[in-house]
Design a protein around this motif. Structure first.
Motif, mmCIF file in Angstrom:
data_model
loop_
_atom_site.group_PDB
_atom_site.id
_atom_site.type_symbol
_atom_site.label_atom_id
_atom_site.label_comp_id
_atom_site.label_asym_id
_atom_site.label_seq_id
_atom_site.Cartn_x
_atom_site.Cartn_y
_atom_site.Cartn_z
ATOM 1 N N LEU A 91 0.893 -0.934 -0.050
ATOM 2 C CA LEU A 91 -0.124 -0.181 -0.149
ATOM 3 C C LEU A 91 0.880 1.203 -0.062
ATOM 4 O O LEU A 91 0.481 2.373 -0.664
ATOM 5 C CB LEU A 91 -0.954 -0.290 1.310
ATOM 6 C CG LEU A 91 -1.899 0.994 1.260
ATOM 7 C CD1 LEU A 91 -2.961 1.023 0.276
ATOM 8 C CD2 LEU A 91 -2.665 1.168 2.727
ATOM 9 N N ILE A 92 1.974 1.020 0.637
ATOM 10 C CA ILE A 92 3.063 2.490 1.000
ATOM 11 C C ILE A 92 4.469 1.833 0.363
ATOM 12 O O ILE A 92 4.711 0.963 0.771
ATOM 13 C CB ILE A 92 2.837 2.924 2.038
ATOM 14 C CG1 ILE A 92 1.543 3.323 2.670
ATOM 15 C CG2 ILE A 92 4.065 3.905 2.339
ATOM 16 C CD1 ILE A 92 1.461 3.890 3.943
ATOM 17 N N LYS A 93 4.892 2.572 -0.476
ATOM 18 C CA LYS A 93 6.258 2.555 -0.779
ATOM 19 C C LYS A 93 7.156 3.564 -0.855
ATOM 20 O O LYS A 93 6.804 4.478 -1.479
ATOM 21 C CB LYS A 93 6.250 1.769 -2.381
ATOM 22 C CG LYS A 93 7.789 1.343 -2.820
ATOM 23 C CD LYS A 93 7.671 0.545 -4.223
ATOM 24 C CE LYS A 93 7.045 -0.596 -4.255
ATOM 25 N NZ LYS A 93 7.064 -1.237 -5.653
ATOM 26 N N VAL A 124 1.827 6.340 -2.176
ATOM 27 C CA VAL A 124 0.812 5.858 -1.343
ATOM 28 C C VAL A 124 -0.539 5.562 -2.060
ATOM 29 O O VAL A 124 -0.873 6.306 -2.870
ATOM 30 C CB VAL A 124 0.197 7.084 -0.320
ATOM 31 C CG1 VAL A 124 -0.848 6.505 0.575
ATOM 32 C CG2 VAL A 124 1.460 7.360 0.495
ATOM 33 N N GLY A 125 -0.882 4.223 -2.092
ATOM 34 C CA GLY A 125 -2.179 3.944 -2.676
ATOM 35 C C GLY A 125 -1.959 3.989 -4.213
ATOM 36 O O GLY A 125 -2.748 4.351 -5.146
ATOM 37 N N LEU A 175 -5.368 11.912 -3.249
ATOM 38 C CA LEU A 175 -4.850 11.201 -2.297
ATOM 39 C C LEU A 175 -5.656 11.268 -1.006
ATOM 40 O O LEU A 175 -5.850 9.989 -0.422
ATOM 41 C CB LEU A 175 -3.446 11.728 -2.016
ATOM 42 C CG LEU A 175 -2.782 11.244 -0.708
ATOM 43 C CD1 LEU A 175 -2.177 9.780 -1.101
ATOM 44 C CD2 LEU A 175 -1.301 12.036 -0.305
ATOM 45 N N ARG A 176 -6.145 12.356 -0.537
ATOM 46 C CA ARG A 176 -6.874 12.478 0.537
ATOM 47 C C ARG A 176 -8.178 11.608 0.690
ATOM 48 O O ARG A 176 -8.688 11.106 1.629
ATOM 49 C CB ARG A 176 -7.427 13.903 0.937
ATOM 50 C CG ARG A 176 -6.028 14.626 0.887
ATOM 51 C CD ARG A 176 -5.384 14.724 2.346
ATOM 52 N NE ARG A 176 -4.090 15.365 2.454
ATOM 53 C CZ ARG A 176 -3.999 16.698 2.648
ATOM 54 N NH1 ARG A 176 -5.064 17.580 2.826
ATOM 55 N NH2 ARG A 176 -2.586 17.398 2.736
ATOM 56 N N ARG A 177 -8.829 11.294 -0.538
ATOM 57 C CA ARG A 177 -9.923 10.440 -0.656
ATOM 58 C C ARG A 177 -9.620 8.955 -0.161
ATOM 59 O O ARG A 177 -10.543 8.087 0.010
ATOM 60 C CB ARG A 177 -10.501 10.571 -1.988
ATOM 61 C CG ARG A 177 -11.261 11.779 -2.237
ATOM 62 C CD ARG A 177 -11.837 11.819 -3.887
ATOM 63 N NE ARG A 177 -12.877 12.976 -3.826
ATOM 64 C CZ ARG A 177 -13.284 13.142 -4.927
ATOM 65 N NH1 ARG A 177 -13.206 12.495 -6.138
ATOM 66 N NH2 ARG A 177 -14.127 14.306 -5.118
ATOM 67 N N LYS A 178 -8.524 8.741 -0.352
ATOM 68 C CA LYS A 178 -7.862 7.455 -0.159
ATOM 69 C C LYS A 178 -7.635 7.005 1.156
ATOM 70 O O LYS A 178 -7.446 5.954 1.827
ATOM 71 C CB LYS A 178 -6.858 7.206 -0.881
ATOM 72 C CG LYS A 178 -7.041 6.972 -2.552
ATOM 73 C CD LYS A 178 -5.789 6.788 -3.236
ATOM 74 C CE LYS A 178 -5.930 6.400 -4.736
ATOM 75 N NZ LYS A 178 -6.548 5.109 -5.265
#
Length: 237
Positions: free
Chosen positions: A3-5, A63-64, A79-82
Motif C-alpha cells: 500500500l505504501i512504498k 501511497v495507494g 490522495l486524501r480520498r484514499k
C-alpha cells in the motif's frame, strides 16, 4: 499487496535542516504499524509526507499508487480520498454535533446526501457513539471527542488510516479504549493503520510492527510482537 512504498526519500527544509535522509520502507495493505522516535527525529515529517502535508525533496513516496512527490497541490484531494487522518487535538468543529462533524468530512468531498447518511451512521457506530449523534463536542469527554475524530476519518471507507499522536492528550485508561477501537478497525475492516506515538507502554502492549526513526533515518524496522521500547526513547513526541 504494497500500500505504501517509500524509496530513498529525503526531506530537506529551506533552512537547510535535513528531517528525512535516504529513508526506504514498504507497508502492506492491512498492516498496523507504529512509528516512534525522539523529538526532532523526523517521525512527524515522515507521517506528514504520507498524507502530503509535506513533499519529499527527492526520492519516492507512493501511497495507494499515487506518487506524492509528483502530486500537484490541486490534485491532493485524490490522495486524501484514499485515506483518513486522526490528530492529537481532535480538530472538531465546536458548533456542529457528532453527526454533523462526521458528515462534514464527506460533504467537502462532494458526496450526495443519500450516500452520506449511511456512511456517517456506520462510522459512528464503529466507534461506539451511536447514542450521542446529537451531542456537541463540548458535551463529550476527551476520549469521546477522539472517537468522533476517528469516525470522521473512517467515514469514506479509507484504505489507510494515519494517526498522529492520537492518544497524546488522553489519560492511560482512555488511551487503552482508543487503541481497542483502532485495533478492531484494523482487524475487522482490514484498514491499514500507521500510528505515530510517544507512549512506550502502549507500543509494548500492542505488539505490532514498529518503525524507529532516528536523525531522519530508519534506524529499526521490527516485526510484529518482537519490539520493546526502552527508556531511551520514551519521550518520542
Amino acid at each position: 499487496m504494497k500500500l505504501i512504498k517509500v524509496e530513498h526519500a529525503y526531506k530537506i527544509y529551506k533552512n537547510g535542516t535535513t528531517a528525512i535522509a535516504d529513508l526506504s520502507v514498504t507497508i502492506d495493505k492491512g498492516e498496523f504499524v507504529f512509528v516512534i522516535g525522539s523529538t526532532g527525529s523526523g517521525k512527524s515529517t515522515f507521517i506528514k509526507m504520507l498524507y502530503r502535508e509535506e513533499k519529499p525533496t527527492r526520492g519516492k513516496v507512493i501511497v495507494g499508487g499515487i506518487d506524492v512527490a509528483k502530486l500537484r497541490n490541486s490534485k491532493v484531494y485524490k490522495l486524501r480520498r484514499k485515506l483518513g487522518v486522526v490528530f492529537q487535538d481532535f480538530k472538531l468543529l465546536p458548533k456542529l454535533n457528532v453527526y454533523e462533524n462526521v458528515a462534514f468530512a464527506l460533504e467537502t468531498l462532494g458526496l450526495p446526501s443519500n450516500e452520506i447518511r449511511p456512511k456517517v451512521l456506520r462510522a459512528i457506530e464503529a466507534v461506539g457513539l451511536k447514542e450521542k449523534t446529537r451531542n456537541l463536542p463540548s458535551e463529550l469527554s476527551g476520549g469521546e471527542q477522539q472517537r468522533v475524530a476517528i469516525a470522521r476519518a473512517l467515514a469514506n471507507d479509507p484504505k489507510l488510516l494515519i494517526c498522529d499522536e492520537p492518544t497524546g492528550n488522553l489519560d492511560p485508561d482512555t488511551s487503552k479504549e482508543i487503541m481497542k477501537i483502532l485495533d478492531n478497525i484494523n482487524r475487522s475492516m482490514g484498514t491499514t493503520i500507521i500510528m505515530a506515538t510517544h507512549d512506550k507502554d502502549l507500543v509494548n502492549r500492542m505488539k505490532k510492527r514498529v518503525l524507529v526513526i532516528e536523525d531522519g533515518v530508519l534506524a529499526s524496522d521490527v516485526k510484529k510482537g518482537s519490539y520493546k521500547v526502552h527508556e531511551s526513547v520514551k519521550d518520542s513526541k
